[in-house]
Write a protein that holds these residues in place. Structure first.
Motif, PDB file in Angstrom:
ATOM      1  N   ASP A   1       0.952  -1.138   0.185  1.00 11.17           N
ATOM      2  CA  ASP A   1      -0.125  -0.107  -0.018  1.00 11.17           C
ATOM      3  C   ASP A   1       0.905   1.121  -0.040  1.00 11.17           C
ATOM      4  O   ASP A   1       2.011   1.372   0.687  1.00 11.17           O
ATOM      5  N   VAL A   2       0.328   2.248  -0.929  1.00 11.24           N
ATOM      6  CA  VAL A   2       1.177   3.271  -0.906  1.00 11.24           C
ATOM      7  C   VAL A   2       0.879   4.499   0.419  1.00 11.24           C
ATOM      8  O   VAL A   2      -0.347   4.300   0.740  1.00 11.24           O
ATOM      9  N   ILE A   3       1.901   4.820   0.842  1.00 11.85           N
ATOM     10  CA  ILE A   3       1.888   5.616   2.176  1.00 11.85           C
ATOM     11  C   ILE A   3       1.558   7.078   1.677  1.00 11.85           C
ATOM     12  O   ILE A   3       2.175   7.491   1.021  1.00 11.85           O
ATOM     13  N   GLN A   4       0.394   7.489   2.311  1.00 15.49           N
ATOM     14  CA  GLN A   4      -0.037   8.865   1.875  1.00 15.49           C
ATOM     15  C   GLN A   4       1.017   9.977   2.432  1.00 15.49           C
ATOM     16  O   GLN A   4       1.521   9.967   3.445  1.00 15.49           O
ATOM     17  N   GLN A   5       1.166  10.894   1.388  1.00 21.66           N
ATOM     18  CA  GLN A   5       2.194  12.081   1.491  1.00 21.66           C
ATOM     19  C   GLN A   5       3.563  11.569   1.420  1.00 21.66           C
ATOM     20  O   GLN A   5       4.477  12.324   1.605  1.00 21.66           O
TER      21      GLN A   5
END
Length: 846
Positions: free
Chosen positions: A278-282
């Motif tokens: 999962d892509v980590i926000q920011q």
């Protein structure tokens, strides 16, 4: 030999102990081997302690490993360890599996003193040779061996045995004697195997065991990571060499996203699938490490990237709305693309049509619509799409979506107008579709009327419908109802009246019919030719062909027609007012003989010399097997003359007079109709010619006249016959004709009409002179008492000649003969006369 080795080792141990007692280092501690542990089948873990106060910081130990009961030294090594008083460890790897035999370890200190310290006691790890068993045990088995290594394989027998070789990989190797019950072989540089492994067995009586030979993992190639929707990222890599291990032995892949996040990748070794996280926000920068491990080792690779540079959008859904000549393609893109400029593209095959469309990204679902045209009906196409962020490379193509354009449905409409027995219009049509498997639910038939806007529609499931012909019917429209809607309408105009045409005769050939017709200047929209496939006879399977206005011919294949069947081809000219008859042609592919018989009239006109035949026959009947060209009449009598043939070429003449016949005779007449292929079955009838009564009268009167003349001539000789008794002429039996009876019966009795009778005879009357010498007396056979004299005839008194039929001649005067001869001759003559069947005598010679 074994006893010698045992004695030598014992002496050596005693010598070393005595040396230690006499040396100045008798105060050096002895290492304590605390534990021996098998880490696997080849690795032996050794733990020991050194109890020594104030010893050196770094110490060197000598370690010896012995094998079997005799403790044969197989390896000796020196190791350095620090931290005196701590527990030291060592992992020793054996070429021979630890299960095969006992392994013993002893240790001594060789540094920090002027002389080596004393050996510790032997610490033994026992193999399976000490266990009781009744079968051969083999080691290693079901293990993963390293490619290129040297491995020893052993066999443990239940009792002491002697063997010379063992088998590995179907090859024989020389056996090594480890102990009386343990034998081994050494295999160097073993090769990698397939997923089934390599076999090993001791002898033909033992079981077979298998081992895998593989290699440690290699560093991943082309390791990269990317994202399609900015919500989930995945990493890809390639492998240099395909592994050969499966199941629990296969490689394991792990992604290290950060110090606290790791992801186990469930991928296939032969074709690694994406392993995602999962892509980590920011977070824009990522440092990803990939670990690859198996039972033989481990490898890793690291990739550092900015997430915005690795965005490659892929449409989530591709939808196609199919049409006939065009189609609408919709790409749906889902993701967090806020602040990014996106562009999408579609590609159509065949044709290679590529279209691009740009849009600003958003965090919601986005749709991109593309219209593909022009397309062909009922044609299979495939389309795919892809998208990209402005400045980045294109994302991968979507899966190709195949679609087929809607079929083009056209209706070939025609009509058949009949005025008998009822006024009807039969509509017939053929559905022409670009898709042979198209399912048509129903057909919509709409009828419009002249001088009104009223239209009546109905649905039918068949391809024809019969309507009552009304005067004000104008146009009829037919459309097919298919899954995609309605087809294009087919329209036909019904004329108010049909004109009658003169028929033209044509003939086909082996290739079929070659129809030609004159050009119709009013035919602006072409011609239509229709005919019945079953000929003119009903029921009629109507067929039709349409040709353009500049064409005045049509070739029809012979395989669609039958010989001996009449076909009627009607040519219609098409104009704005509808279709009107232009020409009518009838003909046969090939004529055959007629199958019907003419009907002879049973009461013809008959005379004594002719018969006028009459018959009935419909030469225009379309069921005939060919055009009737005439008749053949066969005339047959019962004589040897045979039969006579007459041809009647005028097919409209249904009578024929046959002359030159004989009276009162039967004749058989056979009549047959003919075509160019021959004549058909014959109709037979027998008629008898009438009696010629005029000729009969002549034939009856002529004998009477001859008789009268004979009587007149004989009258002058009456005196010569007076002396004869009256009974002498009784044998003549002359009777007068009974004129009251039917003349026909009289002629039958005297047999005057038979063709075998004489055509003429002579009647002679002679002058008889009596003989002076003697008279000859004749005696009648009927009455012997009656007799008369026969005078001798000297010369004729008169001479008559006439043509008579069926006369009997009897002479009344005999020549001079001896009495016996005369008697005999008279008797013979009387017998001949008495045997004559007729009651009439038509001539007498005197």
């Amino acid at each position: 030999m074994i006893l010698y080795r045992t004695l030598l080792i014992t002496v050596s141990i005693l010598f070393e102990n005595a040396k230690g007692l006499n040396s100045p280092s008798d105060t050096v501690a002895v290492p304590d081997v605390a534990e021996l542990q098998a880490l696997d089948m080849w690795r032996l873990g050794v733990k020991w302690r050194m109890d020594q106060n104030g010893g050196q910081r770094n110490q060197t130990f000598e370690i010896q490993v012995g094998r079997a009961t005799n403790v044969d030294i197989v390896e000796s090594m020196n190791v350095s360890r620090g931290s005196p008083g701590a527990v030291h460890t060592l992992v020793w790897t054996s070429q021979l599996p630890l299960n095969c035999v006992n392994h013993s370890v002893r240790i001594r200190l060789i540094s920090g003193a002027s002389a080596p310290g004393s050996w510790s006691s032997w610490k033994t790890f026992y193999g399976e040779m000490n266990l009781a068993h009744n079968e051969i045990k083999m080691f290693p088995h079901d293990q993963v061996l390293r490619e290129g290594s040297t491995v020893m394989f052993c066999c443990i027998y239940p009792k002491e045995t002697h063997i010379t070789s063992m088998v590995f990989g179907n090859a024989h190797y020389k056996a090594i004697n480890i102990s009386p019950r343990v034998k081994a072989i050494r295999v160097e540089n073993i090769k990698a195997t397939n997923s089934f492994g390599v076999n090993f067995y001791c002898d033909s009586k033992s079981n077979v065991t298998y081992n895998l030979v593989s290699f440690p993992p290699e560093k991943p190639l082309n390791f990269t990571c990317e994202t399609e929707d900015m919500r989930h990222a995945y990493c890809l890599w390639k492998i240099h060499r395909a592994p050969n291990l499966e199941g629990d032995q296969r490689r394991k892949y792990t992604l290290l996203v950060s110090d606290s996040v790791s992801v186990d990748c469930d991928v296939e070794d032969t074709d690694p699938a994406p392993c995602g996280f999962d892509v980590i926000q920011q977070q824009m920068t990522y440092n990803i490490t990939l670990l690859v491990t198996n039972s033989l080792g481990q490898e890793s690779e690291t990739y550092i990237f900015n997430i915005t540079d690795r965005v490659f959008p892929v449409p989530e859904h591709l939808e196609v709305n199919v049409g006939v000549f065009d189609s609408l393609v919709i790409l749906q893109l889902k993701g967090s693309f806020q602040g990014l400029l996106l562009k999408c593209q579609t590609e159509l095959k065949p044709g290679g049509i590529i279209q691009d469309l740009d849009k600003n990204g958003s965090d919601s679902m986005q749709s991109y619509a593309f219209r593909l045209q022009p397309l062909k009906p009922s044609t299979l196409y495939s389309v795919k799409g892809r998208c990209a962020v402005q400045g980045n490379n294109w994302g991968r193509w979507t899966t190709e979506r195949q679609f087929c354009t809607e079929p083009l449905v056209t209706i070939d409409l025609w009509r058949q107008i009949r005025d008998h027995p009822n006024h009807t219009v039969t509509l017939l049509w053929k559905t022409v579709s670009s898709d042979s498997e198209l399912y048509i639910e129903v057909y919509e038939v709409c009828v419009s009327y002249r001088n009104t806007e009223m239209s009546v529609c109905t649905n039918v499931t068949q391809t024809q419908v019969k309507l009552t012909k009304e005067i004000n019917i104008s146009d009829i429209t037919v459309r097919a109802v298919v899954q995609s809607g309605l087809s294009e309408p087919a329209r036909i105009t019904i004329p108010a009246a049909e004109s009658m045409l003169q028929e033209m005769r044509i003939m086909g050939n082996e290739e079929g019919f070659q129809l030609t017709w004159t050009r119709d200047s009013a035919a602006t929209c072409g011609y239509t030719v229709d005919w019945c496939m079953l000929g003119i006879a009903l029921p009629c399977n109507l067929q039709w062909r349409k040709v353009p206005a500049n064409q005045t011919y049509l070739n029809l294949n012979a395989e669609d027609f039958k010989a001996g069947v009449q076909y009627a081809f009607e040519i219609y000219g098409c104009s704005a007012e509808g279709h009107r008859r232009h020409e009518k042609q009838i003909g046969y592919l090939k004529e055959q003989k007629p199958s019907q018989r003419p009907t002879l009239d049973s009461n013809p006109d008959i005379t004594w010399s002719s018969v006028k035949l009459k018959w009935s026959f419909n030469e225009k009947d379309p069921s005939h097997a060919g055009f009737i060209t005439g008749y053949v009449l066969t005339i047959q009598d019962y004589s040897e003359a045979g039969s006579d043939l007459k041809s009647v070429d005028d097919i409209h003449n249904k009578s024929w007079t046959v002359g030159g016949l004989e009276e009162d005779r039967p004749y058989t007449f056979q009549l047959a109709a003919c075509t160019s292929a021959g004549c058909g079955p014959k109709t037979s009838a027998t008629f008898r010619t009438r009696q010629n009564y005029y000729l009969l009268t002549v034939k009856v009167l002529v004998p009477l006249l001859v008789l009268v003349c004979c009587c007149v001539c004989l009258w002058s000789y009456r005196n010569l016959t007076r002396g004869f008794p009256k009974e002498s002429f009784g044998f003549l039996h002359i009777k007068a004709l009974d004129l009251d009876e039917n003349l026909y019966e009289a002629s039958e009795k005297i047999r005057t009409l038979m063709i075998e009778d004489c055509e003429w005879c002579d009647v002679e009357i002679l002058d008889v002179q009596p003989m002076p010498t003697a008279n000859t007396r004749l005696t009648s056979t009927e009455d012997p008492s009656r007799s008369f004299l026969t005078p001798k005839v000297t010369k004729p008194s008169c001479h008559l000649t006439t043509d008579l039929t069926n006369f009997t001649y009897v002479s009344s005067v005999q020549p001079d003969l001896p009495s016996d001869e005369q008697q005999t001759e008279a008797t013979n003559q009387e017998s001949e006369i008495s045997g004559f069947s007729s009651d009439y005598v038509t001539s007498v010679a005197t």
